[in-house]
Structures are given as C-alpha cells and as structure tokens.
Design an enzyme around this catalytic site. Sequence first.
Site, mmCIF file in Angstrom:
data_model
loop_
_atom_site.group_PDB
_atom_site.id
_atom_site.type_symbol
_atom_site.label_atom_id
_atom_site.label_comp_id
_atom_site.label_asym_id
_atom_site.label_seq_id
_atom_site.Cartn_x
_atom_site.Cartn_y
_atom_site.Cartn_z
ATOM 1 N N MET A 153 -12.124 4.685 -0.728
ATOM 2 C CA MET A 153 -12.819 4.893 0.550
ATOM 3 C C MET A 153 -13.560 6.229 0.439
ATOM 4 O O MET A 153 -13.172 7.239 1.018
ATOM 5 C CB MET A 153 -11.801 4.886 1.701
ATOM 6 C CG MET A 153 -11.295 3.486 2.013
ATOM 7 S SD MET A 153 -9.779 3.501 2.980
ATOM 8 C CE MET A 153 -8.594 3.582 1.641
ATOM 9 N N SER A 187 0.842 -1.199 0.000
ATOM 10 C CA SER A 187 0.000 0.000 0.000
ATOM 11 C C SER A 187 0.874 1.245 0.000
ATOM 12 O O SER A 187 1.596 1.521 0.961
ATOM 13 C CB SER A 187 -0.912 0.020 1.222
ATOM 14 O OG SER A 187 -1.486 1.310 1.318
ATOM 15 N N ASP A 232 -6.830 -6.217 4.308
ATOM 16 C CA ASP A 232 -6.184 -4.906 4.295
ATOM 17 C C ASP A 232 -6.281 -4.302 5.695
ATOM 18 O O ASP A 232 -7.384 -4.082 6.206
ATOM 19 C CB ASP A 232 -6.914 -4.030 3.266
ATOM 20 C CG ASP A 232 -6.341 -2.625 3.123
ATOM 21 O OD1 ASP A 232 -5.304 -2.324 3.738
ATOM 22 O OD2 ASP A 232 -6.953 -1.842 2.372
ATOM 23 N N MET A 240 -11.889 -5.685 5.215
ATOM 24 C CA MET A 240 -11.038 -4.769 5.984
ATOM 25 C C MET A 240 -10.738 -5.391 7.350
ATOM 26 O O MET A 240 -11.649 -5.806 8.072
ATOM 27 C CB MET A 240 -11.724 -3.411 6.183
ATOM 28 C CG MET A 240 -11.811 -2.533 4.945
ATOM 29 S SD MET A 240 -10.247 -2.188 4.106
ATOM 30 C CE MET A 240 -9.276 -1.424 5.421
ATOM 31 N N ASP A 287 -4.791 3.744 -1.924
ATOM 32 C CA ASP A 287 -5.874 4.064 -0.995
ATOM 33 C C ASP A 287 -6.351 5.486 -1.215
ATOM 34 O O ASP A 287 -5.610 6.437 -0.979
ATOM 35 C CB ASP A 287 -5.356 3.933 0.449
ATOM 36 C CG ASP A 287 -5.172 2.489 0.839
ATOM 37 O OD1 ASP A 287 -6.150 1.729 0.769
ATOM 38 O OD2 ASP A 287 -4.040 2.116 1.206
ATOM 39 N N HIS A 294 -1.224 -1.282 -4.220
ATOM 40 C CA HIS A 294 -2.512 -0.913 -3.628
ATOM 41 C C HIS A 294 -2.534 0.599 -3.414
ATOM 42 O O HIS A 294 -1.619 1.175 -2.820
ATOM 43 C CB HIS A 294 -2.676 -1.662 -2.309
ATOM 44 C CG HIS A 294 -4.004 -1.482 -1.649
ATOM 45 N ND1 HIS A 294 -5.131 -2.187 -2.015
ATOM 46 C CD2 HIS A 294 -4.394 -0.686 -0.624
ATOM 47 C CE1 HIS A 294 -6.145 -1.846 -1.246
ATOM 48 N NE2 HIS A 294 -5.730 -0.923 -0.388
ATOM 49 N N HIS A 325 -8.383 1.285 -4.151
ATOM 50 C CA HIS A 325 -9.337 1.108 -3.049
ATOM 51 C C HIS A 325 -9.968 2.463 -2.743
ATOM 52 O O HIS A 325 -9.327 3.331 -2.151
ATOM 53 C CB HIS A 325 -8.555 0.547 -1.837
ATOM 54 C CG HIS A 325 -9.381 0.380 -0.603
ATOM 55 N ND1 HIS A 325 -8.796 0.169 0.639
ATOM 56 C CD2 HIS A 325 -10.723 0.368 -0.399
ATOM 57 C CE1 HIS A 325 -9.758 0.053 1.548
ATOM 58 N NE2 HIS A 325 -10.924 0.170 0.954
ATOM 59 N N MET A 327 -9.028 8.435 -0.183
ATOM 60 C CA MET A 327 -9.866 8.818 0.963
ATOM 61 C C MET A 327 -10.457 10.197 0.716
ATOM 62 O O MET A 327 -9.802 11.061 0.138
ATOM 63 C CB MET A 327 -9.003 8.862 2.224
ATOM 64 C CG MET A 327 -8.282 7.548 2.498
ATOM 65 S SD MET A 327 -7.383 7.624 4.046
ATOM 66 C CE MET A 327 -6.581 6.015 4.011
HETATM 67 C C1 DX5 Z 1 -6.434 1.708 5.568
HETATM 68 C C2 DX5 Z 1 -6.010 1.397 4.154
HETATM 69 C C3 DX5 Z 1 -4.898 0.451 4.090
HETATM 70 C C4 DX5 Z 1 -3.617 0.926 4.743
HETATM 71 C C5 DX5 Z 1 -3.032 -0.287 5.379
HETATM 72 O O1 DX5 Z 1 -7.488 2.588 5.545
HETATM 73 O O2 DX5 Z 1 -7.098 0.853 3.415
HETATM 74 O O3 DX5 Z 1 -4.637 -0.003 2.772
HETATM 75 O O4 DX5 Z 1 -2.688 1.472 3.851
HETATM 76 O O5 DX5 Z 1 -1.940 0.100 6.133
HETATM 77 P P1 DX5 Z 1 -1.218 -0.889 7.140
HETATM 78 O O6 DX5 Z 1 -0.713 -2.054 6.343
HETATM 79 O O7 DX5 Z 1 -0.141 -0.029 7.709
HETATM 80 O O8 DX5 Z 1 -2.239 -1.317 8.159
HETATM 81 ZN ZN ZN Z 2 -6.639 -0.105 1.355
#
Ligand code: DX5
Ligand code: ZN
Length: 218
Positions: free
Chosen positions: A70, A9, A177, A139, A36, A34, A68, A38
């Site tokens: 969010m 990620s 994840d 998750m 992320d 990956h 991903h 947000m």
């Molecule tokens: C959290 C994200 C993850 C995050 C995971 O909201 O969806 O992908 O990057 O990070 P680690 O591996 O540090 O828990």
């Molecule tokens: Zn993620």
Amino acid sequence: MKPPILAPSLLAGDHGALAADAAAVAGLGLKWLHLDLMDGHFVPNLSFGPQTLAALRRHGSRLFFDTHLMLSEPHRYVDAFAKAGADRITIHIEPAYDHAAALGAIAALGLKAGIALNPGTPAESLLPVLGLVDLVLVMTVQPGFGGQAFRDDMLPKIAQVDRWRRERSLDLRIEVDGGIDLATAALCRSRGADTFVAGTSFFAAPDRAALAASFRAL
Ligand code: DX5
Ligand code: ZN
C-alpha cells in the site's frame, strides 16, 4: 472454482513476536501469509518494511509471502521486497506510475504479480493490466487499518472480475481483504473469490485450527 486459500494477515499479529505468529500459521498447515506494507502516504498508516520479511525468513518461515504494498511508489521497492523474501507482490492501481512496467519487473524477478483496487476504484480500471497479473485483490475495506467492517457493496465488483476471468479464460486468483471472517468470506466465495485475507478474525479466533478448517471447506 479454484480451491480456497486462507492468508492470515500478520498486521493483526503481535508485532513484538511476528516470527512466532508466522510459525503458528504454518503450524496449522496453512501455506500463505499476508504482509501489509504501508507508507503513511498512499494510506494514512505505517506498518513494517522489507527488513521484517527478511527477519521472518531468517527465523525460518517458509510460508508463501503474499506481499500487499500500500505504497504511492511501489515500483521503487520491488527489488527490496524481492530480496527480502516476498513470493508475490501486489501493487495498487490507484497511484500514478507505470503499472505495466512495475508488474513486468515483479515477474522478471521470478515472483507472482498481483494488482489491487480500493473500494472506490471501478473494476474497469483493471482492464489494461488484467493480462499481466495472476491475482486481483479486491479491497473490501478502505486500506490502512485492520479491524474495519466488511463492505458488501464490493460483491458486484468481485462478480465482475470473475466474469472477465471466465470470458477471457484468465488464470487468476481473486483475493479479498478487509473485514473477512467466515461469513463474509462465504459471500465473497459465492461471487467468485478464492483467496481470503483474514487479520482480526484469524488472530482473535479462539480456535484457529477450526477456523482454518472452515475456510478450507468454503
Ligand atoms: C488493510 C489491510 C488488511 C488488514 C485486514 O489495509 O490490507 O490486510 O490486515 O485486516 P482485517 O482482517 O482485520 O480487516
Ligand atoms: Zn492487505
């Protein structure tokens, strides 16, 4: 069981040097990255946007962009992420929008479509869309931040999705994840997970090549 995939990620990477971090992932022979996204609404944090994916492509990344979202309104951004270079778009089941239409729009653009569930969301909420996706993201932390502790109470949910996959002969990956390192990945693997997102554990690893090899052997 499907062969394991490690998807580092980039959220845990150096945000001033994301292209270099993506290149380092590819340099290890890994295929997935990956990403992320947000919106400060579905989750209480911000990360980056489609322009970041486009820039990574411009800098030459050919990794599989496991995107991903969010976001409270992911359907509004499917086109933008497709244009920016996403290979897969995973959207959450929790917000109210037409999930089936959004997944259909992702597939119509020629991309892979995934559905994600927060820790508090029961596995059953997936049932209406299970036939429309080829990845379920369970998750294993409340999304929004990297570096949180893995929730082992999510293991039964992984096992449930795996049961449905077998009973219904569905061709889908089960991704986990949040708080994933080699030890928690092994627990998830034993319940049927095959796709492992690792932020902190990957980018902080003293020997990433050794870590990647261990994930390959899960
Ligand atoms: C959290 C994200 C993850 C995050 C995971 O909201 O969806 O992908 O990057 O990070 P680690 O591996 O540090 O828990
Ligand atoms: Zn993620």
